[in-house]
Motif scaffolding. Sequence first.
Motif, PDB file in Angstrom:
ATOM      1  N   ILE A  85      83.529  70.189  -9.054  1.00 14.47           N
ATOM      2  CA  ILE A  85      83.111  68.838  -9.449  1.00 14.47           C
ATOM      3  C   ILE A  85      84.233  67.853  -9.126  1.00 14.47           C
ATOM      4  O   ILE A  85      85.385  68.105  -9.471  1.00 14.47           O
ATOM      5  N   SER A  86      83.912  66.741  -8.469  1.00 17.21           N
ATOM      6  CA  SER A  86      84.897  65.703  -8.188  1.00 17.21           C
ATOM      7  C   SER A  86      84.303  64.343  -8.519  1.00 17.21           C
ATOM      8  O   SER A  86      83.176  64.067  -8.140  1.00 17.21           O
ATOM      9  N   PHE A  87      85.057  63.538  -9.240  1.00  9.72           N
ATOM     10  CA  PHE A  87      84.665  62.141  -9.432  1.00  9.72           C
ATOM     11  C   PHE A  87      85.862  61.345  -9.936  1.00  9.72           C
ATOM     12  O   PHE A  87      86.858  61.921 -10.374  1.00  9.72           O
ATOM     13  N   ASP A  88      85.761  60.035  -9.840  1.00  9.29           N
ATOM     14  CA  ASP A  88      86.773  59.129 -10.366  1.00  9.29           C
ATOM     15  C   ASP A  88      86.122  58.192 -11.356  1.00  9.29           C
ATOM     16  O   ASP A  88      84.956  57.856 -11.204  1.00  9.29           O
ATOM     17  N   VAL A  89      86.901  57.767 -12.341  1.00  8.63           N
ATOM     18  CA  VAL A  89      86.426  56.721 -13.233  1.00  8.63           C
ATOM     19  C   VAL A  89      87.440  55.595 -13.157  1.00  8.63           C
ATOM     20  O   VAL A  89      88.622  55.804 -13.459  1.00  8.63           O
ATOM     21  N   GLY A  90      87.005  54.433 -12.710  1.00  9.72           N
ATOM     22  CA  GLY A  90      87.907  53.307 -12.538  1.00  9.72           C
ATOM     23  C   GLY A  90      88.226  52.620 -13.859  1.00  9.72           C
ATOM     24  O   GLY A  90      87.638  52.938 -14.891  1.00  9.72           O
ATOM     25  N   PRO A  91      89.152  51.654 -13.828  1.00  7.91           N
ATOM     26  CA  PRO A  91      89.510  50.945 -15.053  1.00  7.91           C
ATOM     27  C   PRO A  91      88.303  50.199 -15.623  1.00  7.91           C
ATOM     28  O   PRO A  91      87.592  49.509 -14.883  1.00  7.91           O
ATOM     29  N   GLY A  92      88.049  50.370 -16.898  1.00  9.59           N
ATOM     30  CA  GLY A  92      86.965  49.672 -17.577  1.00  9.59           C
ATOM     31  C   GLY A  92      85.578  50.128 -17.171  1.00  9.59           C
ATOM     32  O   GLY A  92      84.581  49.518 -17.531  1.00  9.59           O
ATOM     33  N   GLU A  93      85.502  51.219 -16.432  1.00 10.01           N
ATOM     34  CA  GLU A  93      84.205  51.660 -15.940  1.00 10.01           C
ATOM     35  C   GLU A  93      83.591  52.706 -16.873  1.00 10.01           C
ATOM     36  O   GLU A  93      84.305  53.517 -17.447  1.00 10.01           O
ATOM     37  N   GLU A 141      74.613  64.052  -6.911  1.00  8.33           N
ATOM     38  CA  GLU A 141      74.663  62.691  -6.421  1.00  8.33           C
ATOM     39  C   GLU A 141      75.523  61.846  -7.352  1.00  8.33           C
ATOM     40  O   GLU A 141      75.465  62.006  -8.561  1.00  8.33           O
ATOM     41  N   VAL A 142      76.351  60.981  -6.779  1.00  3.25           N
ATOM     42  CA  VAL A 142      77.105  60.007  -7.578  1.00  3.25           C
ATOM     43  C   VAL A 142      76.907  58.648  -6.943  1.00  3.25           C
ATOM     44  O   VAL A 142      77.008  58.512  -5.728  1.00  3.25           O
ATOM     45  N   GLY A 143      76.673  57.644  -7.778  1.00  2.00           N
ATOM     46  CA  GLY A 143      76.523  56.311  -7.210  1.00  2.00           C
ATOM     47  C   GLY A 143      76.335  55.283  -8.298  1.00  2.00           C
ATOM     48  O   GLY A 143      76.321  55.621  -9.483  1.00  2.00           O
ATOM     49  N   ALA A 144      76.175  54.039  -7.891  1.00  2.00           N
ATOM     50  CA  ALA A 144      75.924  52.968  -8.844  1.00  2.00           C
ATOM     51  C   ALA A 144      74.596  53.241  -9.543  1.00  2.00           C
ATOM     52  O   ALA A 144      73.657  53.741  -8.925  1.00  2.00           O
ATOM     53  N   VAL A 145      74.524  52.927 -10.836  1.00  2.00           N
ATOM     54  CA  VAL A 145      73.349  53.277 -11.627  1.00  2.00           C
ATOM     55  C   VAL A 145      72.075  52.737 -10.996  1.00  2.00           C
ATOM     56  O   VAL A 145      71.086  53.440 -10.858  1.00  2.00           O
ATOM     57  N   ARG A 146      72.118  51.483 -10.595  1.00  2.00           N
ATOM     58  CA  ARG A 146      70.909  50.868 -10.050  1.00  2.00           C
ATOM     59  C   ARG A 146      70.414  51.621  -8.806  1.00  2.00           C
ATOM     60  O   ARG A 146      69.231  51.884  -8.662  1.00  2.00           O
TER      61      ARG A 146
END
Lengths: 356, 338
Positions: free
Chosen positions: B28-36, B236-241
């Motif tokens: 599993i790979s992902f990033d969480v940005g500041p305030g995200e 899949e990873v992406g913007a919610v919309r």
Amino acid sequence: MVGPAPADLVARREAASDSVVEVRGLVRDFDVSASWLHRTLSGEPRRVVKAVGGVSFDIRRGETLALVGESGSGKSTIAKMVVGLLPPTAGSIRIDGTDIWDPANAPKLRDLRRRFQMIFQDPFASLNPRWRVRDIIAEPLDVFGITRGRATRDRVGELLTTVKLTPEDGEKYPHQFSGGQRQRICIARALASEPEFLVCDEPTSALDVSVQAQILNLMRDLQDRLGLTYLFISHNLAVVRHMADRIGVLYLGGLAEVAPAKAMFRDPRHPYTRSLIDAIPDIDMTGRERTPITGEIPNPLDPPPGCTFHPRCPFARERCRREVPRAFAEASGALVACHGVEEGWVGQAPAGQKAV
Amino acid sequence: MTDAVLSVRNLVVEFPTRRGILRALDGISFDVGPGEILGVVGESGAGKSITGSAIIGLLDPPGRIAGGEIRLKGERIDNLPTERLNRIRGKRIGMVFQDPLTSLNPLFTVGQQLAETIQHHLRLGERESRQRAIDLLAEVGIPAPEARIDNYPHQFSGGMRQRVVIALALCAEPDFVIADEPTTALDVSVQAQVIQVFRRLCRERGTSAILITHDMGVIAEAADRVAVLYAGRIAEVGAVRDVLKRPLHPYTQGLMGSIPSLTGEGERLVQIPGAMPRLNAIPEGCAFNPRCPRVMDICRRERPPLIDADGACVTCWLYDERTEQPPAREAPAVGRPA
């Protein structure tokens, strides 16, 4: 699809708008007092929870009536009373015209019981883990003396096929199945006695969405094919909208509104229905304005006077605090229990919150 | 992304059992940005909760991190000894669990529990801690916090308790919050309130968060980006919309189609045939291939990498340039009506 519907069933379903179930003034109290000794010593009065307080509705042949409500609204209590698992404190439940809780009808009841069955929420708790699936499904056949021996075995295989399992699955035990498959077994068991009316108490709440879709599709197919009548109980409004012809919204043991499903979502009448629909997360991301309902369901031990929803209602007025609203029929056919809607000071739903 | 608050790379979590090693998370790979706020969504057994537990170092034994790395603001936290991890848990990473009653001690007042946590992590005095606890309760929307602070957890309703737990998770001003099914035990009307509080607080404080849930509705409400898990892998990873409206992965497409719509005409729901594989029987190649309506040869042989497609990342061969039909992103036939 499970195959075309027998013509006579379709005809019956379309021609008849007669009621299979008539519930009138249904009340159920639960005594939650402390023990007699404790009460005597501390001078406490008896405490009674009114889980269901005077609910009336009809279910027409071949339709799905859904009861929706939050925890403590009395959904499951009503379901249990309707199938005869819990005696009501007051009121009557008639199935095909026979009052199932009238002792005078006891001799007729055995035959009647074949015709209504229940599907429970938790498929892990409602199947005996020590029985093979074929025995679980054969039990109603045996109890009602419908078939025996070889005929039973054939019928069990047939029932398993109906719910999209295989006859070979009958040899297995419940733990060998996933949650969705177990719910299929529960449905097969419920169908064994060829009922006309099924009470489904949160049948998909314990399942994942993709499995839920399989079960909901199956239930709709079975309804089309067998002409079943459903009382469908759920807290999930999207599921209810998908399944039901009509919806009854329960709040603290009383019906706030009963209306055709699509109409209710297009134009909810009761302020509670409005806020409930408003509270559904906007998965279509339409950006619709939402005003979440304030507060929480009051303690049923000490319900507010007048309309039980008034402490949370944005439209509440003096009359709501004093007087319990009675259900009245709107021109649209909806039954609404609200002073504000009756007197016209709860207006139309604002355009922004209508379904798109 | 170098400025990520939390960065997870090729995380592998294994459970050794008598019958062999089970891989609960597989790369599993992902990033969480500041305030995200990153939503992590999946069905039972997909590995959502394990992801949360692995990050905060609370995997139930014999579960262990068998590979990959987890970085909090650049610093590796997956291989720390317990004492150092204890200084991160609560202080730098807050946690909100599903059932508020298991997170609160029934024998202490809400104020004592909040003040203790604040004192411990922020080294404040008793009076200041109490004041801070009152402010926090007010922030999460508990009426009359001065009076309620001396109540015990059982005197609060379910929704109020979950607000207290959110206050508890945020009281040490963590960089990062993990919320594991925070609204699943709540009724719809209360759920909407709690999600709003959670989202508002993360926004106001600039706290990053992972929101683990099975409910796409909650994701739509609260998350900025979403990671869809399937059988311990990212689909899949992406913007919610994007993911909700125009899902790329056939699994996400099926998942979205299986949710009853609030607006449609009650058409049949999309069914994904079969069920998620058990951990000891994950198929070769793409884990979804036996259930996939668009399966190709390569899907049965080779595991798809995370492929950049149209702003999102998807692990599906359909979007690989080497396969013949690079599909443009469009509303899928099986998706929900727009």
